[in-house]
Design a protein around this motif. Structure first.
Motif, mmCIF file in Angstrom:
data_model
loop_
_atom_site.group_PDB
_atom_site.id
_atom_site.type_symbol
_atom_site.label_atom_id
_atom_site.label_comp_id
_atom_site.label_asym_id
_atom_site.label_seq_id
_atom_site.Cartn_x
_atom_site.Cartn_y
_atom_site.Cartn_z
ATOM 1 N N GLY A 3 -4.533 -2.743 -5.031
ATOM 2 C CA GLY A 3 -5.300 -1.507 -4.966
ATOM 3 C C GLY A 3 -4.867 -0.606 -3.834
ATOM 4 O O GLY A 3 -4.403 -1.058 -2.787
ATOM 5 N N THR A 4 -5.014 0.689 -4.081
ATOM 6 C CA THR A 4 -4.720 1.692 -3.065
ATOM 7 C C THR A 4 -5.847 2.726 -3.090
ATOM 8 O O THR A 4 -6.284 3.144 -4.161
ATOM 9 C CB THR A 4 -3.331 2.336 -3.301
ATOM 10 O OG1 THR A 4 -3.029 3.238 -2.242
ATOM 11 C CG2 THR A 4 -3.248 3.065 -4.637
ATOM 12 N N LEU A 5 -6.320 3.109 -1.918
ATOM 13 C CA LEU A 5 -7.501 3.951 -1.814
ATOM 14 C C LEU A 5 -7.136 5.428 -1.950
ATOM 15 O O LEU A 5 -6.251 5.936 -1.250
ATOM 16 C CB LEU A 5 -8.200 3.723 -0.484
ATOM 17 C CG LEU A 5 -9.434 4.584 -0.182
ATOM 18 C CD1 LEU A 5 -10.529 4.331 -1.212
ATOM 19 C CD2 LEU A 5 -9.936 4.306 1.231
ATOM 20 N N VAL A 6 -7.857 6.104 -2.831
ATOM 21 C CA VAL A 6 -7.733 7.551 -2.999
ATOM 22 C C VAL A 6 -9.068 8.183 -2.617
ATOM 23 O O VAL A 6 -10.107 7.809 -3.160
ATOM 24 C CB VAL A 6 -7.367 7.911 -4.453
ATOM 25 C CG1 VAL A 6 -7.447 9.409 -4.672
ATOM 26 C CG2 VAL A 6 -5.973 7.387 -4.793
ATOM 27 N N THR A 7 -9.025 9.106 -1.681
ATOM 28 C CA THR A 7 -10.234 9.802 -1.261
ATOM 29 C C THR A 7 -10.012 11.303 -1.439
ATOM 30 O O THR A 7 -9.070 11.857 -0.884
ATOM 31 C CB THR A 7 -10.574 9.511 0.208
ATOM 32 O OG1 THR A 7 -10.692 8.093 0.384
ATOM 33 C CG2 THR A 7 -11.891 10.169 0.594
ATOM 34 N N VAL A 8 -10.889 11.907 -2.230
ATOM 35 C CA VAL A 8 -10.791 13.348 -2.474
ATOM 36 C C VAL A 8 -11.991 14.013 -1.821
ATOM 37 O O VAL A 8 -13.134 13.755 -2.195
ATOM 38 C CB VAL A 8 -10.746 13.669 -3.975
ATOM 39 C CG1 VAL A 8 -10.551 15.165 -4.184
ATOM 40 C CG2 VAL A 8 -9.628 12.879 -4.653
ATOM 41 N N SER A 9 -11.734 14.861 -0.866
ATOM 42 C CA SER A 9 -12.819 15.538 -0.148
ATOM 43 C C SER A 9 -13.129 16.884 -0.803
ATOM 44 O O SER A 9 -12.249 17.546 -1.344
ATOM 45 C CB SER A 9 -12.438 15.739 1.310
ATOM 46 O OG SER A 9 -11.300 16.591 1.411
ATOM 47 N N SER A 10 -14.399 17.248 -0.726
ATOM 48 C CA SER A 10 -14.831 18.509 -1.362
ATOM 49 C C SER A 10 -14.707 19.686 -0.395
ATOM 50 O O SER A 10 -14.461 19.524 0.772
ATOM 51 C CB SER A 10 -16.273 18.383 -1.839
ATOM 52 O OG SER A 10 -17.111 18.027 -0.754
ATOM 53 N N GLN A 60 2.507 -4.192 -6.936
ATOM 54 C CA GLN A 60 2.246 -3.569 -5.637
ATOM 55 C C GLN A 60 1.954 -2.096 -5.870
ATOM 56 O O GLN A 60 2.839 -1.343 -6.268
ATOM 57 C CB GLN A 60 3.453 -3.725 -4.716
ATOM 58 C CG GLN A 60 3.277 -3.105 -3.345
ATOM 59 C CD GLN A 60 2.420 -3.950 -2.430
ATOM 60 O OE1 GLN A 60 2.418 -5.173 -2.536
ATOM 61 N NE2 GLN A 60 1.681 -3.313 -1.541
ATOM 62 N N ALA A 61 0.707 -1.713 -5.612
ATOM 63 C CA ALA A 61 0.316 -0.311 -5.760
ATOM 64 C C ALA A 61 0.426 0.397 -4.413
ATOM 65 O O ALA A 61 0.121 -0.196 -3.369
ATOM 66 C CB ALA A 61 -1.111 -0.219 -6.284
ATOM 67 N N SER A 62 0.844 1.652 -4.453
ATOM 68 C CA SER A 62 0.969 2.425 -3.211
ATOM 69 C C SER A 62 0.784 3.906 -3.502
ATOM 70 O O SER A 62 0.802 4.322 -4.667
ATOM 71 C CB SER A 62 2.336 2.175 -2.567
ATOM 72 O OG SER A 62 3.375 2.594 -3.431
ATOM 73 N N GLY A 63 0.621 4.680 -2.432
ATOM 74 C CA GLY A 63 0.572 6.122 -2.573
ATOM 75 C C GLY A 63 -0.787 6.762 -2.379
ATOM 76 O O GLY A 63 -0.910 7.983 -2.432
ATOM 77 N N GLY A 64 -1.808 5.959 -2.171
ATOM 78 C CA GLY A 64 -3.131 6.528 -1.969
ATOM 79 C C GLY A 64 -3.225 7.279 -0.657
ATOM 80 O O GLY A 64 -2.330 7.237 0.179
ATOM 81 N N GLY A 65 -4.328 7.994 -0.498
ATOM 82 C CA GLY A 65 -4.530 8.739 0.729
ATOM 83 C C GLY A 65 -5.705 9.672 0.610
ATOM 84 O O GLY A 65 -6.478 9.603 -0.354
ATOM 85 N N LEU A 66 -5.841 10.535 1.611
ATOM 86 C CA LEU A 66 -6.921 11.524 1.655
ATOM 87 C C LEU A 66 -6.363 12.882 1.254
ATOM 88 O O LEU A 66 -5.338 13.317 1.786
ATOM 89 C CB LEU A 66 -7.499 11.583 3.065
ATOM 90 C CG LEU A 66 -8.530 12.671 3.346
ATOM 91 C CD1 LEU A 66 -9.776 12.456 2.508
ATOM 92 C CD2 LEU A 66 -8.883 12.693 4.840
ATOM 93 N N VAL A 67 -7.040 13.529 0.328
ATOM 94 C CA VAL A 67 -6.590 14.829 -0.152
ATOM 95 C C VAL A 67 -7.801 15.706 -0.422
ATOM 96 O O VAL A 67 -8.875 15.193 -0.758
ATOM 97 C CB VAL A 67 -5.708 14.663 -1.416
ATOM 98 C CG1 VAL A 67 -6.510 14.091 -2.575
ATOM 99 C CG2 VAL A 67 -5.030 15.956 -1.798
ATOM 100 N N GLN A 68 -7.622 16.992 -0.287
ATOM 101 C CA GLN A 68 -8.708 17.917 -0.604
ATOM 102 C C GLN A 68 -8.802 18.132 -2.106
ATOM 103 O O GLN A 68 -7.808 17.972 -2.838
ATOM 104 C CB GLN A 68 -8.467 19.244 0.096
ATOM 105 C CG GLN A 68 -8.670 19.190 1.598
ATOM 106 C CD GLN A 68 -8.620 20.576 2.227
ATOM 107 O OE1 GLN A 68 -7.961 21.474 1.715
ATOM 108 N NE2 GLN A 68 -9.313 20.746 3.340
ATOM 109 N N ALA A 69 -9.967 18.494 -2.544
ATOM 110 C CA ALA A 69 -10.169 18.807 -3.955
ATOM 111 C C ALA A 69 -9.177 19.883 -4.385
ATOM 112 O O ALA A 69 -8.927 20.842 -3.655
ATOM 113 C CB ALA A 69 -11.596 19.277 -4.194
#
Length: 125
Positions: free
Chosen positions: A118-125, A4-13
Motif C-alpha cells: 500500500g501507498t498513501l494518497v492524501t488529497v487536500s481540499s 511493491q506499490a509506490s508513488g503516493g503522496g500529498l496533493v491538492q484537489a
C-alpha cells in the motif's frame, strides 16, 4: 508473486499523481493487476484493473474519465495515473494480483491472491 506499490503522496484537489506497482515472481503477463483503496474507517474498494493475457482495463465509476491504468509486461509494472484528484480519493492504495480471476470477479478484493503493502494518497481540499 511479490508486489511493491509506490508513488503516493500529498496533493491538492485537482492535482495528479502517478502510482506504480512493480511485480516479481510469477508470469507477469498472465496476472490480472488490480488497484484498490481504503479510506480510514471504510472498506477496501475497487479502483481499476488491467486484465492478464490481453490488458483490458476496468474502472470504478467514481474514477472513470479521471484515472488511467496501463501495464508494461516487459518491465513487470502497472501504472495508475490519477488526474483531477478529489478529497474523496484519499486513502491507502494497494495493488493486487492474481492469474485466475474471471471477469465477473475482477472488482472483488477477496479474489486476488497477492497484495502489495500500500501507498498513501492524501488529497487536500
Amino acid at each position: 508473486v511479490q508486489l511493491q506499490a509506490s508513488g503516493g503522496g500529498l496533493v491538492q484537489a485537482g492535482g495528479s499523481l502517478r502510482l506504480s506497482c512493480a511485480a516479481s515472481g510469477g508470469t507477469f503477463r498472465r496476472q490480472t493487476i488490480g488497484w484498490f483503496r481504503q479510506a480510514p474507517g471504510k472498506e477496501r474498494e475497487f479502483v481499476a484493473a488491467t486484465r492478464g493475457n490481453g490488458g483490458s482495463t476496468y474502472f470504478d465509476d467514481s474514477v472513470k474519465g479521471r484515472f488511467t491504468i496501463s501495464r508494461d509486461n516487459g518491465k513487470n509494472t502497472v501504472t495508475l495515473i490519477m488526474n483531477s484528484l478529489k478529497p474523496e480519493d484519499t486513502g491507502v492504495y494497494f495493488c493486487a494480483a492474481d492469474s485466475s480471476i474471471i471477469l465477473s470477479s475482477i472488482r472483488m478484493s477477496r479474489q486476488y491472491k497477492y497484495w502489495g503493502q500500500g501507498t498513501l494518497v492524501t488529497v487536500s481540499s
